[in-house]
Structures are given as C-alpha cells and as structure tokens.
Design an enzyme around this catalytic site. Structure first.
Site, PDB file in Angstrom:
ATOM      1  N   TYR A  85     132.555  49.143 -13.379  1.00  0.00           N
ATOM      2  CA  TYR A  85     131.565  49.819 -12.533  1.00  0.00           C
ATOM      3  C   TYR A  85     131.155  51.168 -13.115  1.00  0.00           C
ATOM      4  O   TYR A  85     130.034  51.614 -12.911  1.00  0.00           O
ATOM      5  CB  TYR A  85     132.126  50.040 -11.116  1.00  0.00           C
ATOM      6  N   LYS A 100     142.873  39.427 -16.228  1.00  0.00           N
ATOM      7  CA  LYS A 100     142.708  38.365 -17.218  1.00  0.00           C
ATOM      8  C   LYS A 100     143.221  38.851 -18.575  1.00  0.00           C
ATOM      9  O   LYS A 100     142.457  39.157 -19.488  1.00  0.00           O
ATOM     10  CB  LYS A 100     141.226  37.915 -17.271  1.00  0.00           C
ATOM     11  N   ASP A 155     140.868  34.223 -12.345  1.00  0.00           N
ATOM     12  CA  ASP A 155     140.138  32.982 -12.024  1.00  0.00           C
ATOM     13  C   ASP A 155     141.036  32.019 -11.242  1.00  0.00           C
ATOM     14  O   ASP A 155     140.632  31.424 -10.245  1.00  0.00           O
ATOM     15  CB  ASP A 155     139.563  32.323 -13.289  1.00  0.00           C
ATOM     16  N   ASP A 213     136.025  43.073  -6.146  1.00  0.00           N
ATOM     17  CA  ASP A 213     134.743  42.848  -5.465  1.00  0.00           C
ATOM     18  C   ASP A 213     134.562  41.359  -5.183  1.00  0.00           C
ATOM     19  O   ASP A 213     134.238  40.950  -4.069  1.00  0.00           O
ATOM     20  CB  ASP A 213     133.609  43.385  -6.352  1.00  0.00           C
TER      21      ASP A 213
HETATM   22  C1  IPM Z   1     131.247  46.035  -2.016  1.00  0.00           C
HETATM   23  C2  IPM Z   1     129.802  45.918  -2.425  1.00  0.00           C
HETATM   24  C3  IPM Z   1     129.468  47.034  -3.406  1.00  0.00           C
HETATM   25  C4  IPM Z   1     130.335  46.839  -4.647  1.00  0.00           C
HETATM   26  C5  IPM Z   1     127.981  47.152  -3.769  1.00  0.00           C
HETATM   27  C6  IPM Z   1     127.106  47.340  -2.535  1.00  0.00           C
HETATM   28  C7  IPM Z   1     127.716  48.251  -4.759  1.00  0.00           C
HETATM   29  O1  IPM Z   1     129.563  44.655  -2.945  1.00  0.00           O
HETATM   30  O2  IPM Z   1     131.643  47.108  -1.521  1.00  0.00           O
HETATM   31  O3  IPM Z   1     131.987  45.067  -2.176  1.00  0.00           O
HETATM   32  O4  IPM Z   1     129.972  46.082  -5.557  1.00  0.00           O
HETATM   33  O5  IPM Z   1     131.383  47.455  -4.700  1.00  0.00           O
HETATM   34 MG    MG Z   2     131.181  43.281  -2.737  1.00  0.00          MG
END
Ligand code: IPM
Ligand code: MG
Length: 369
Positions: free
Chosen positions: A142, A193, A226, A250
C-alpha cells in the site's frame, strides 16, 4: 463522567446514513449513563474533494490527531472515478492511517447465531465462528516506494508497486496478534507467501522469532495466504487469531466478512502504538465500502458501523462493560428478528437503516434497565 472526544467522519455513499445511526446510539449511551461523548464532524473522501479539492484537509487531520478516537463511515464512489490518483477519495483514508500511525487493524469476524443461515456457507461451518483478523495497516504494498507507472522507450508502460516490510514492522504487528490470542484461545495463524516473496520469508522468520522469545506458551501456525483463503471457506472455525500483511489482510478480511452473512456486519479498529501515557491513536470503521448503488435509500446495514463504536468503547476507552452491552444489543436485535435487506433472507420484511438503528437502541435500553 469523563466526556471523551470523538471525531466523526461520515464520508461518502452510505457512510452518512450509517453514521447517523451511530449518533443515535451515542445519544442512548449518554441517556443510560454508560458513556458520554463530545462529538465533532468533518469531511473525508469524495465529500472533502467536493468541498476542499482534497480527500482530507490538514485541519481534518489535525482534528483526528487531537481526538480520543475517530469513527469513519466509508469513502469513494463512481462520482470521483475521474479525479487524479493522488487526491482520490481513498487517499484520504490512507493518509489518516499512515499519518496517525495506525499500524494494527483488528477485524473480528463473528457469526451471530441468528445469522448462520445468511452465510454463503452451510450453518454447521459458520455457527459460532469467531475469528480475529489482525491486518498490518501502514506498510507493505500500500505504501512501498517506488509506486509508479512509467513509459517505456517503445511507448508501452510499466507499472510498479513495492511490497516492503522491515523487522520492526513485522515484530510490532506480531505482538498485537499474540497479545490478543493470549486473551482468546491461544492460537495464532500467520499468513504470507514465503514460497514466492522475500517479504514473506522475512515475515515468517520474524513471527517465528517473536513467538519463540515471548509467546512460546501459545500455538503458532504458518499458512500460505492462498491456502488460507481456501481454508477460510472450507473450514473457517479452525482459525482464531489470523495475522497477515496489509494486502493479504484486505483480501482475507473480505472473505471472512462474507462468512458472517454480510459485509455489512464487520466492524474494525485501527490502532497505533501505546504512548507513555498509556493511550493510543485509534480509528474505527466498518470493513464495508461506500456502496454507492444503495446510498441514500435507507437500505444500508448499520451494524458494522455500530459495532465499530462498540470496538471504540472497548479499545479506546476501557469501557468493556458498555461495549459488551452494545454488542449484546446487536445480538438481541438480530435474535428478535431485526434484519436489513442484506441479511433478510426470503420471506422476511426488512427494516431500513434507521429502523435497524432503532432496534439496537431499544435492545440496549432493555439490557440496561
Ligand atoms: C478496506 C478498504 C480500503 C483498503 C480501501 C477503501 C482503500 O478496502 O479498508 O479494506 O484497501 O484498505
Ligand atoms: Mg478492503
């Protein structure tokens, strides 16, 4: 009673509607003497872009920094699909996470008895499910640099995202997971992974070491991410605490959410490090998104948002009893048949967003009485 300072950031789409229900619950908490909050409201995401040209102003960030806790609804929507990448709605949320240092994201996936039939899986697989996903939230792909799209000599393009983790980042999230496990069943599964990623090799190594040095009384299992996704839909109850990186977290938390019946059920807490005064920055938000397709129609399920307030009571304010009462009120409302459309099932006349909020408040009042 101390009045805690809460910053409310309703955001976009269904965010304002579900946040309105939190305001009703906050009113009921005050009336019943369980907790008193001073609230402020500000903009984040698309609504902030519309008003200020950026998804989070410095002033809103400063307010978030000064608050005892932040509650956020949701950000994003098709209306802002054309804005520059750097100022897209999600960038406001990511800035809050990064600048407040909220590295530990707790996403509990609990299957309420009344909802076991709303799950995509068979009742016996999900009944009694109670998993805590611990997602690293300020590192990994991220935020890793470089993160760019460049043009090659032949005119085609090349996109790069960087997955990067340091020992310290992995250690601190591992501690959060093991500390939680100690208060639960004592089992941690760590997903990465290592078979294809160097960051996975380090992740596994560091988690193993933290376990050996500080938590050898707990059970640790390593699982490839996975395979973990597959296990979550095959036999989800084998997991208790699941610790993983930002991107895998996520994805796996959306999978876990669906096990509980609806994405509209999952709250989350994003926590920073504990400072010398014993307090920590915190932001609470539903795992679901802004659901623009149902926004403004009184259709959204407010339970993930209300559950996020319950997490704030528990993790930011030490009000475990009030949190139990509010969680209990959600259970009671569901047991009494309260359903929004997403969890209604056939033949059930669903409540709207506000109706579900009222059902929870009514259940809370009768628990307190
Ligand atoms: C989450 C969401 C966010 C992320 C988005 C909205 C940026 O999907 O909090 O899971 O990817 O973290
Ligand atoms: Mg999310």
């Amino acid at each position: 009673m101390t009045a805690y300072k809460l910053l409310l950031l309703p955001g976009d789409g269904i965010g304002p509607e579900v946040m309105a229900q939190v305001k009703t619950v906050i009113g009921a908490l005050a009336e019943t003497g369980l907790a008193t909050f001073e609230t402020e409201t500000d903009l984040v995401g698309g609504s902030s872009i519309d008003a200020h040209g950026v998804p989070l102003t410095d002033a809103a960030l400063a307010r978030a920094d000064a608050a005892d806790a932040v509650l956020l609804g949701a950000v994003g929507g098709p209306k802002w699909s054309g804005v520059a990448y750097d100022i897209r709605p999600e960038a406001g949320l990511l800035r809050l996470r990064k600048d407040l240092g909220l590295f530990a994201n707790l996403r509990p996936a609990i299957c309420y008895p009344a909802l076991a039939d709303a799950s995509a899986l068979k009742r016996e697989l999900v009944e009694g499910l109670d998993i805590m996903i611990v997602r690293e939230l300020t590192g990994g792909v991220y935020f890793g640099e470089p993160k760019e799209i460049t043009t090659l000599p032949d005119g085609t393009k090349r996109a790069v995202d960087t997955q990067v983790y340091t020992t310290g980042e992995i250690e601190r999230i591992a501690h959060v997971a093991f500390d939680l496990a100690r208060k639960r069943s004592g089992r941690v599964a760590s997903a990465e992974k290592h078979n294809v990623m160097k960051s996975g090799v380090l992740w596994k190594e560091v988690v193993t070491q933290v376990h050996a040095e500080h938590y050898s009384d707990l059970a640790l299992e390593h699982v490839l991410a996975d395979n973990c996704a597959m296990q979550l839909v095959r036999r989800p109850k084998q997991y208790d605490v699941l610790v993983t990186d930002n991107l895998f977290g996520d994805v796996l938390s959306d999978v876990a959410a669906m096990l509980t019946g609806s994405l509209g059920m999952l709250p989350s807490a994003s926590l920073g490090a504990v400072d010398d005064k014993g307090s920590r920055k915190a932001l609470y938000e539903p795992v679901h998104g802004s659901a623009p397709d149902i926004a403004g129609q009184d259709l959204a399920n407010p339970l993930a948002m209300i559950g996020s307030l319950a997490m704030a009571l528990r993790y930011s304010f030490g009000l475990g009893e009030a949190a139990d009462l509010l969680d209990g009120a959600i259970t009671d409302a569901l047991a009494a048949g309260a359903r929004t459309k997403d969890i209604a099932g056939e033949g059930v006349n669903p409540l709207g967003t506000a109706g579900m909020g009222e059902a929870v408040v009514a259940a809370l009042r009768s628990r307190v009485r």
